[in-house]
Scaffold this motif. Structure first.
Motif, PDB file in Angstrom:
ATOM      1  N   ASP A 112       1.110  -0.954  -0.312  1.00 31.80           N
ATOM      2  CA  ASP A 112      -0.229  -0.383   0.092  1.00 31.80           C
ATOM      3  C   ASP A 112       0.534   1.127  -0.185  1.00 31.80           C
ATOM      4  O   ASP A 112       0.357   2.256  -0.899  1.00 31.80           O
ATOM      5  CB  ASP A 112      -0.992   0.022   1.339  1.00 31.80           C
ATOM      6  CG  ASP A 112      -2.377  -1.464   1.365  1.00 31.80           C
ATOM      7  OD1 ASP A 112      -2.012  -1.524   0.166  1.00 31.80           O
ATOM      8  OD2 ASP A 112      -2.021  -1.531   2.389  1.00 31.80           O
ATOM      9  N   GLN A 113       2.062   1.398   0.966  1.00 38.33           N
ATOM     10  CA  GLN A 113       2.874   2.546   0.964  1.00 38.33           C
ATOM     11  C   GLN A 113       3.868   2.939  -0.531  1.00 38.33           C
ATOM     12  O   GLN A 113       3.760   3.201  -0.969  1.00 38.33           O
ATOM     13  CB  GLN A 113       3.609   1.948   1.577  1.00 38.33           C
ATOM     14  CG  GLN A 113       4.794   3.203   2.705  1.00 38.33           C
ATOM     15  CD  GLN A 113       3.755   4.342   3.048  1.00 38.33           C
ATOM     16  OE1 GLN A 113       2.443   4.190   2.689  1.00 38.33           O
ATOM     17  NE2 GLN A 113       5.143   5.608   3.820  1.00 38.33           N
ATOM     18  N   GLN A 114       3.803   1.445  -1.276  1.00 35.68           N
ATOM     19  CA  GLN A 114       4.563   1.107  -2.168  1.00 35.68           C
ATOM     20  C   GLN A 114       3.377   2.457  -3.321  1.00 35.68           C
ATOM     21  O   GLN A 114       4.174   2.664  -4.544  1.00 35.68           O
ATOM     22  CB  GLN A 114       4.925  -0.214  -2.628  1.00 35.68           C
ATOM     23  CG  GLN A 114       6.170   0.414  -3.565  1.00 35.68           C
ATOM     24  CD  GLN A 114       7.432   1.302  -4.076  1.00 35.68           C
ATOM     25  OE1 GLN A 114       7.562   1.237  -2.727  1.00 35.68           O
ATOM     26  NE2 GLN A 114       7.495   1.969  -5.010  1.00 35.68           N
ATOM     27  N   VAL A 115       2.711   1.473  -3.371  1.00 29.38           N
ATOM     28  CA  VAL A 115       1.804   2.322  -4.625  1.00 29.38           C
ATOM     29  C   VAL A 115       0.771   3.958  -4.093  1.00 29.38           C
ATOM     30  O   VAL A 115       1.063   5.043  -5.050  1.00 29.38           O
ATOM     31  CB  VAL A 115       0.044   1.130  -4.424  1.00 29.38           C
ATOM     32  CG1 VAL A 115      -1.356   1.906  -4.859  1.00 29.38           C
ATOM     33  CG2 VAL A 115       0.491  -0.003  -4.479  1.00 29.38           C
ATOM     34  N   ASN A 118       4.080   5.841  -5.047  1.00 29.49           N
ATOM     35  CA  ASN A 118       4.267   5.645  -7.035  1.00 29.49           C
ATOM     36  C   ASN A 118       3.060   6.501  -7.196  1.00 29.49           C
ATOM     37  O   ASN A 118       3.030   7.418  -8.132  1.00 29.49           O
ATOM     38  CB  ASN A 118       4.006   4.338  -6.989  1.00 29.49           C
ATOM     39  CG  ASN A 118       4.879   3.833  -7.217  1.00 29.49           C
ATOM     40  OD1 ASN A 118       6.208   4.062  -6.877  1.00 29.49           O
ATOM     41  ND2 ASN A 118       5.040   2.210  -7.067  1.00 29.49           N
ATOM     42  N   THR A 119       1.830   6.732  -6.716  1.00 31.88           N
ATOM     43  CA  THR A 119       0.359   7.733  -6.719  1.00 31.88           C
ATOM     44  C   THR A 119       1.481   9.184  -7.126  1.00 31.88           C
ATOM     45  O   THR A 119       1.149   9.778  -7.703  1.00 31.88           O
ATOM     46  CB  THR A 119      -0.356   7.493  -6.222  1.00 31.88           C
ATOM     47  OG1 THR A 119      -0.658   5.561  -7.098  1.00 31.88           O
ATOM     48  CG2 THR A 119      -1.304   8.333  -7.418  1.00 31.88           C
ATOM     49  N   LEU A 120       1.497   9.125  -5.988  1.00 38.70           N
ATOM     50  CA  LEU A 120       1.927  10.540  -4.840  1.00 38.70           C
ATOM     51  C   LEU A 120       3.180  11.049  -5.704  1.00 38.70           C
ATOM     52  O   LEU A 120       3.421  12.640  -5.886  1.00 38.70           O
ATOM     53  CB  LEU A 120       1.746  10.984  -3.911  1.00 38.70           C
ATOM     54  CG  LEU A 120       1.192  10.586  -2.699  1.00 38.70           C
ATOM     55  CD1 LEU A 120       1.001  10.795  -1.158  1.00 38.70           C
ATOM     56  CD2 LEU A 120      -0.360  11.245  -2.907  1.00 38.70           C
ATOM     57  N   PRO A 125       5.800  15.878  -9.685  1.00 32.34           N
ATOM     58  CA  PRO A 125       6.306  17.132 -10.652  1.00 32.34           C
ATOM     59  C   PRO A 125       4.554  18.184 -11.227  1.00 32.34           C
ATOM     60  O   PRO A 125       5.504  19.626 -11.844  1.00 32.34           O
ATOM     61  CB  PRO A 125       6.525  16.195 -12.243  1.00 32.34           C
ATOM     62  CG  PRO A 125       7.017  14.815 -11.435  1.00 32.34           C
ATOM     63  CD  PRO A 125       5.369  15.040 -10.219  1.00 32.34           C
ATOM     64  N   VAL A 126       3.456  17.953 -11.157  1.00 32.17           N
ATOM     65  CA  VAL A 126       2.805  18.762 -11.602  1.00 32.17           C
ATOM     66  C   VAL A 126       2.890  20.257 -10.213  1.00 32.17           C
ATOM     67  O   VAL A 126       2.879  21.306 -10.600  1.00 32.17           O
ATOM     68  CB  VAL A 126       1.574  17.860 -11.389  1.00 32.17           C
ATOM     69  CG1 VAL A 126      -0.008  19.155 -11.505  1.00 32.17           C
ATOM     70  CG2 VAL A 126       1.241  17.549 -12.258  1.00 32.17           C
ATOM     71  N   LEU A 165      -2.475  13.158   3.443  1.00 28.53           N
ATOM     72  CA  LEU A 165      -1.983  12.085   2.808  1.00 28.53           C
ATOM     73  C   LEU A 165      -0.546  11.842   3.565  1.00 28.53           C
ATOM     74  O   LEU A 165      -0.168  11.063   3.710  1.00 28.53           O
ATOM     75  CB  LEU A 165      -1.741  11.831   1.362  1.00 28.53           C
ATOM     76  CG  LEU A 165      -3.140  11.563   0.940  1.00 28.53           C
ATOM     77  CD1 LEU A 165      -3.358  11.758  -0.630  1.00 28.53           C
ATOM     78  CD2 LEU A 165      -4.193  10.736   1.553  1.00 28.53           C
ATOM     79  N   GLY A 166       0.258  12.845   4.431  1.00 29.40           N
ATOM     80  CA  GLY A 166       0.923  12.752   4.743  1.00 29.40           C
ATOM     81  C   GLY A 166       2.558  13.144   4.255  1.00 29.40           C
ATOM     82  O   GLY A 166       3.206  12.895   5.010  1.00 29.40           O
TER      83      GLY A 166
END
Length: 240
Positions: A112-115, A118-120, A125-126, A165-166
């Motif tokens: 979950d942390q890896q996903v 990756n998402t965050l 870059p945005v 989200l931390g």
């Protein structure tokens, strides 16, 4: 004379009969006296035999009870050994299951942390582009200011969401260079900062909780140019 003899005969017969009766009584009494010890001996023998038979029966019964007790003790020991073995098996299974549960939970959390990383990480870059636009664009007209406020509000919403989200920024400027957190892109000689100090952050770094979400790309201080001391500048005197 003849009459006297006749009178004497009955008396003699009576005496004889009396003697015979007395002898018979004596014989019967003697027989009774002989039978009494014999009967006592027989009774004692029978009592002894009965006692021995009862003792033998009690011994056999006791031995049978001891054998049953020994069999029950052996069965109890077997059941106890089986219970201990089953308990040991249960404890091993419970420990294996607990380890499996912890390992699965840890793997799930890491996944979950890896996903999440990756998402965050794909959104960072945005955020960088919003920050570059904020630093470079200087709105002049009222319309430009309105546009500037619009995308800045979007930027603030994104930053707030990431913070929820931390995600937190590193802000490494002025810290000692740490290869676990920073990525050195440039080394700049300077006397203003100690060697190995982060002078500037070129690309911001972020944490996700205590985990590195993205390393900070930084500029690191290198040793500066030392001024030549007066002693070093003086020419050496010729040897005398």
């Amino acid at each position: 004379m003849i009459e006297e003899s006749k009178q004497t005969e009955p008396t003699e017969n009576i005496n004889a009969n009396a003697n015979v009766a007395e002898e018979s009584n004596n014989t019967a009494q003697m027989s009774d006296n002989l039978e009494t010890p014999l009967n006592s001996e027989v009774a004692a023998t029978e009592a002894t035999a009965a006692q021995e038979s009862s003792s033998a029966a009690n011994t056999a019964e006791w031995e049978e009870m001891e054998a049953e007790i020994a069999a029950l003790e052996q069965q109890a020991n077997q059941l106890k050994a089986q219970l201990e073995e089953r308990t040991s098996q249960y404890m091993r299974i419970a420990a294996d299951f607990d380890n499996f549960r912890k390992r699965s939970q840890k793997e799930k959390e890491e996944l979950d942390q890896q996903v999440k990383c990756n998402t965050l990480g794909a959104l960072l870059p945005v955020v960088d582009n919003f920050e570059r636009a904020q630093a470079q664009i200087k709105p002049q007209t009222e319309a430009e200011k309105n546009i500037h406020k619009s995308y800045q509000s979007i930027y603030k919403q994104m930053v707030t969401a990431l913070k929820g989200l931390g995600v937190s920024p590193m802000r490494p400027k002025g810290q000692e260079f740490n290869p676990n957190l920073h990525e050195a892109a440039i080394q700049e000689p300077t006397n203003e900062y100690p060697e190995g100090t982060v002078i500037d952050e070129l690309i911001p770094g972020y944490f996700l909780g205590e985990r590195v979400l993205r390393h900070a790309v930084v500029k690191v201080a290198a040793p500066g140019e030392h001024e030549i001391s007066s002693e070093e500048s003086q020419p050496e005197s010729p040897e005398s």
